[in-house]
Every structure is written in C-alpha cells, then in structure tokens.
Motif scaffolding. Structure first.
Motif, PDB file in Angstrom:
ATOM      1  N   ILE A  14       0.822  -1.211   0.000  1.00  0.00           N
ATOM      2  CA  ILE A  14       0.000   0.000   0.000  1.00  0.00           C
ATOM      3  C   ILE A  14       0.858   1.264   0.000  1.00  0.00           C
ATOM      4  O   ILE A  14       0.528   2.239  -0.663  1.00  0.00           O
ATOM      5  N   GLY A  15       1.966   1.251   0.733  1.00  0.00           N
ATOM      6  CA  GLY A  15       2.837   2.422   0.795  1.00  0.00           C
ATOM      7  C   GLY A  15       3.199   2.970  -0.585  1.00  0.00           C
ATOM      8  O   GLY A  15       3.002   4.161  -0.854  1.00  0.00           O
ATOM      9  N   PRO A  16       3.708   2.126  -1.481  1.00  0.00           N
ATOM     10  CA  PRO A  16       4.049   2.612  -2.814  1.00  0.00           C
ATOM     11  C   PRO A  16       2.839   3.152  -3.591  1.00  0.00           C
ATOM     12  O   PRO A  16       2.983   3.977  -4.485  1.00  0.00           O
ATOM     13  N   ARG A  17       1.646   2.704  -3.228  1.00  0.00           N
ATOM     14  CA  ARG A  17       0.442   3.252  -3.874  1.00  0.00           C
ATOM     15  C   ARG A  17       0.286   4.729  -3.544  1.00  0.00           C
ATOM     16  O   ARG A  17      -0.144   5.510  -4.367  1.00  0.00           O
ATOM     17  N   PHE A  18       0.624   5.089  -2.300  1.00  0.00           N
ATOM     18  CA  PHE A  18       0.552   6.494  -1.926  1.00  0.00           C
ATOM     19  C   PHE A  18       1.543   7.327  -2.752  1.00  0.00           C
ATOM     20  O   PHE A  18       1.212   8.427  -3.191  1.00  0.00           O
ATOM     21  N   LEU A  19       2.731   6.805  -2.969  1.00  0.00           N
ATOM     22  CA  LEU A  19       3.711   7.493  -3.810  1.00  0.00           C
ATOM     23  C   LEU A  19       3.166   7.627  -5.237  1.00  0.00           C
ATOM     24  O   LEU A  19       3.242   8.700  -5.851  1.00  0.00           O
ATOM     25  N   MET A  20       2.594   6.553  -5.747  1.00  0.00           N
ATOM     26  CA  MET A  20       2.023   6.568  -7.096  1.00  0.00           C
ATOM     27  C   MET A  20       0.897   7.608  -7.186  1.00  0.00           C
ATOM     28  O   MET A  20       0.802   8.351  -8.165  1.00  0.00           O
ATOM     29  N   LEU A  21       0.069   7.671  -6.150  1.00  0.00           N
ATOM     30  CA  LEU A  21      -1.035   8.626  -6.143  1.00  0.00           C
ATOM     31  C   LEU A  21      -0.519  10.059  -6.111  1.00  0.00           C
ATOM     32  O   LEU A  21      -1.066  10.931  -6.804  1.00  0.00           O
ATOM     33  N   ARG A  22       0.506  10.315  -5.309  1.00  0.00           N
ATOM     34  CA  ARG A  22       1.058  11.675  -5.255  1.00  0.00           C
ATOM     35  C   ARG A  22       1.579  12.100  -6.625  1.00  0.00           C
ATOM     36  O   ARG A  22       1.308  13.202  -7.099  1.00  0.00           O
ATOM     37  N   ARG A  23       2.284  11.204  -7.283  1.00  0.00           N
ATOM     38  CA  ARG A  23       2.811  11.524  -8.619  1.00  0.00           C
ATOM     39  C   ARG A  23       1.671  11.692  -9.635  1.00  0.00           C
ATOM     40  O   ARG A  23       1.691  12.597 -10.457  1.00  0.00           O
ATOM     41  N   HIS A  24       0.680  10.812  -9.562  1.00  0.00           N
ATOM     42  CA  HIS A  24      -0.450  10.880 -10.479  1.00  0.00           C
ATOM     43  C   HIS A  24      -1.240  12.181 -10.284  1.00  0.00           C
ATOM     44  O   HIS A  24      -1.599  12.851 -11.245  1.00  0.00           O
ATOM     45  N   LEU A  25      -1.489  12.525  -9.035  1.00  0.00           N
ATOM     46  CA  LEU A  25      -2.212  13.759  -8.750  1.00  0.00           C
ATOM     47  C   LEU A  25      -1.413  14.964  -9.227  1.00  0.00           C
ATOM     48  O   LEU A  25      -1.987  15.901  -9.788  1.00  0.00           O
ATOM     49  N   THR A  68      -8.359  10.262   3.224  1.00  0.00           N
ATOM     50  CA  THR A  68      -9.363  11.314   3.064  1.00  0.00           C
ATOM     51  C   THR A  68      -8.941  12.309   1.991  1.00  0.00           C
ATOM     52  O   THR A  68      -9.751  12.718   1.148  1.00  0.00           O
ATOM     53  N   PHE A  69      -7.676  12.689   1.999  1.00  0.00           N
ATOM     54  CA  PHE A  69      -7.163  13.637   1.005  1.00  0.00           C
ATOM     55  C   PHE A  69      -7.306  13.070  -0.412  1.00  0.00           C
ATOM     56  O   PHE A  69      -7.841  13.744  -1.297  1.00  0.00           O
ATOM     57  N   TYR A  70      -6.835  11.844  -0.605  1.00  0.00           N
ATOM     58  CA  TYR A  70      -6.899  11.265  -1.956  1.00  0.00           C
ATOM     59  C   TYR A  70      -8.339  11.000  -2.382  1.00  0.00           C
ATOM     60  O   TYR A  70      -8.683  11.187  -3.548  1.00  0.00           O
ATOM     61  N   ARG A  71      -9.194  10.603  -1.462  1.00  0.00           N
ATOM     62  CA  ARG A  71     -10.604  10.384  -1.815  1.00  0.00           C
ATOM     63  C   ARG A  71     -11.251  11.694  -2.251  1.00  0.00           C
ATOM     64  O   ARG A  71     -12.048  11.726  -3.173  1.00  0.00           O
ATOM     65  N   SER A  72     -10.868  12.803  -1.610  1.00  0.00           N
ATOM     66  CA  SER A  72     -11.426  14.104  -1.987  1.00  0.00           C
ATOM     67  C   SER A  72     -10.993  14.520  -3.392  1.00  0.00           C
ATOM     68  O   SER A  72     -11.609  15.396  -3.988  1.00  0.00           O
ATOM     69  N   HIS A  73      -9.948  13.884  -3.907  1.00  0.00           N
ATOM     70  CA  HIS A  73      -9.492  14.155  -5.270  1.00  0.00           C
ATOM     71  C   HIS A  73      -9.951  13.071  -6.249  1.00  0.00           C
ATOM     72  O   HIS A  73      -9.433  12.975  -7.360  1.00  0.00           O
ATOM     73  N   GLY A  74     -10.901  12.247  -5.820  1.00  0.00           N
ATOM     74  CA  GLY A  74     -11.516  11.275  -6.711  1.00  0.00           C
ATOM     75  C   GLY A  74     -10.847   9.915  -6.779  1.00  0.00           C
ATOM     76  O   GLY A  74     -11.202   9.094  -7.624  1.00  0.00           O
ATOM     77  N   TYR A  75      -9.891   9.659  -5.915  1.00  0.00           N
ATOM     78  CA  TYR A  75      -9.209   8.370  -5.948  1.00  0.00           C
ATOM     79  C   TYR A  75     -10.025   7.313  -5.208  1.00  0.00           C
ATOM     80  O   TYR A  75     -10.672   7.594  -4.212  1.00  0.00           O
ATOM     81  N   ASN A  76      -9.979   6.111  -5.729  1.00  0.00           N
ATOM     82  CA  ASN A  76     -10.756   4.983  -5.244  1.00  0.00           C
ATOM     83  C   ASN A  76     -10.068   4.347  -4.033  1.00  0.00           C
ATOM     84  O   ASN A  76      -8.982   3.782  -4.163  1.00  0.00           O
ATOM     85  N   LEU A  77     -10.714   4.427  -2.871  1.00  0.00           N
ATOM     86  CA  LEU A  77     -10.128   3.846  -1.665  1.00  0.00           C
ATOM     87  C   LEU A  77      -9.963   2.335  -1.790  1.00  0.00           C
ATOM     88  O   LEU A  77      -9.006   1.772  -1.246  1.00  0.00           O
ATOM     89  N   ASP A  78     -10.857   1.670  -2.495  1.00  0.00           N
ATOM     90  CA  ASP A  78     -10.714   0.222  -2.696  1.00  0.00           C
ATOM     91  C   ASP A  78      -9.438  -0.084  -3.470  1.00  0.00           C
ATOM     92  O   ASP A  78      -8.750  -1.051  -3.198  1.00  0.00           O
ATOM     93  N   TRP A  79      -9.113   0.747  -4.453  1.00  0.00           N
ATOM     94  CA  TRP A  79      -7.886   0.546  -5.233  1.00  0.00           C
ATOM     95  C   TRP A  79      -6.660   0.715  -4.337  1.00  0.00           C
ATOM     96  O   TRP A  79      -5.703  -0.040  -4.434  1.00  0.00           O
TER      97      TRP A  79
END
Length: 149
Positions: A14-25, A68-79
């Motif tokens: 899951i940790g690397p997913r947060f990095l991926m999300l930051r870059r994607h956002l 909460t931050f990523y969900r507010s930007h439309g990211y899927n919590l299940d993903w």
C-alpha cells in the motif's frame, strides 16, 4: 511476530500506492507534487508522508488523513487498500456531476451527428443517390442519466 510481518507486507504494497497517487495527482494538477507540497495540503509533516509512502509505517491518523485527502481528489479507496485486486479496480472514480456532464456532451454530439446524417441523406436523395441505411447512425440513440452518486 506473524501479525507484524503481515502488516509490513501490506504496508509494502500500500505504501508505494501512496507514492504513485502523489505523482499521479501532480500530473493531473500539472505540477510536481513534492513531499513538502503534500504535507502542506494534508497538515502532515514531510516525514509522516515519506514513511506512509515508503512502507505505510505511520499512525492510523496519518493513514486516515492521506486516505481522506486522496478520496477528496476522486481516488478509489478500494484501489488503494486492496493492492492485490488493484488491476481489477479503477484508480480514479468519476464524480456523479462529472459523469452527468459527460453524458450531456455525448448527447449533444449524438444530436449533431444525427442532424448531419439527416442533412446528408436529404442532399444525397436530391442528387438521386439512395443513402445506405446504417443502423448505428440512423437509429436514434437514447442516453440514460447516470445514477446520483
């Protein structure tokens, strides 16, 4: 010890997913979203963000804040939280209002295409040509409204 290993294994996924999300956002926003930027936007420290991105070694409050931050930007919590199912889940969930806007645009395009098809058919008939019936074009398309999310 088994629980700690399971937590570390999950954190390593899951940790690397947060990095991926930051870059994607950052790409979506047209900027390089740094650790400092994300820390400022979330109220976390740079170190808290770093450790969450590395192996999810942070507090439950840090986890909740990032989710909460990523969900507010439309990211899927299940993903985010189900990395083994991630390939089957969308990373981003489109908001209902955005889907409605897309449906309305498609409806407008469909009407323009239908009108142009009818105009072309009329002109071809005037010239003595018989237009070929194309069921996909000639058929009126009925779009349904998306469900309110």
């Amino acid at each position: 010890m088994g629980k700690s290993t399971a937590k570390n294994d999950l954190g390593a996924l899951i940790g690397p997913r947060f990095l991926m999300l930051r870059r994607h956002l950052g790409e979506r926003l047209g900027e390089n979203l740094t650790l400092e930027d994300l820390a400022q936007k979330t109220g976390l420290t740079k170190n808290q963000v770093f450790y969450m991105e590395r192996d999810m070694s942070g507090t439950s409050d840090s986890l909740a804040t990032l989710l909460t931050f990523y969900r507010s930007h439309g990211y899927n919590l299940d993903w985010i939280l189900n990395p083994t199912q991630g390939k089957k889940l969308p990373m981003v969930i489109t908001a209902g209002k955005d889907l409605l806007a897309i449906v309305q645009q498609i409806g407008g395009l469909s009407k323009v295409l239908q009108d142009n098809y009818e105009d072309l058919s009329t002109k071809l008939l005037e010239l003595g040509y018989q237009p070929m019936e194309n069921e996909l074009i000639a058929k009126k398309t009925q779009l349904t409204e998306p469900a309110n999310l």
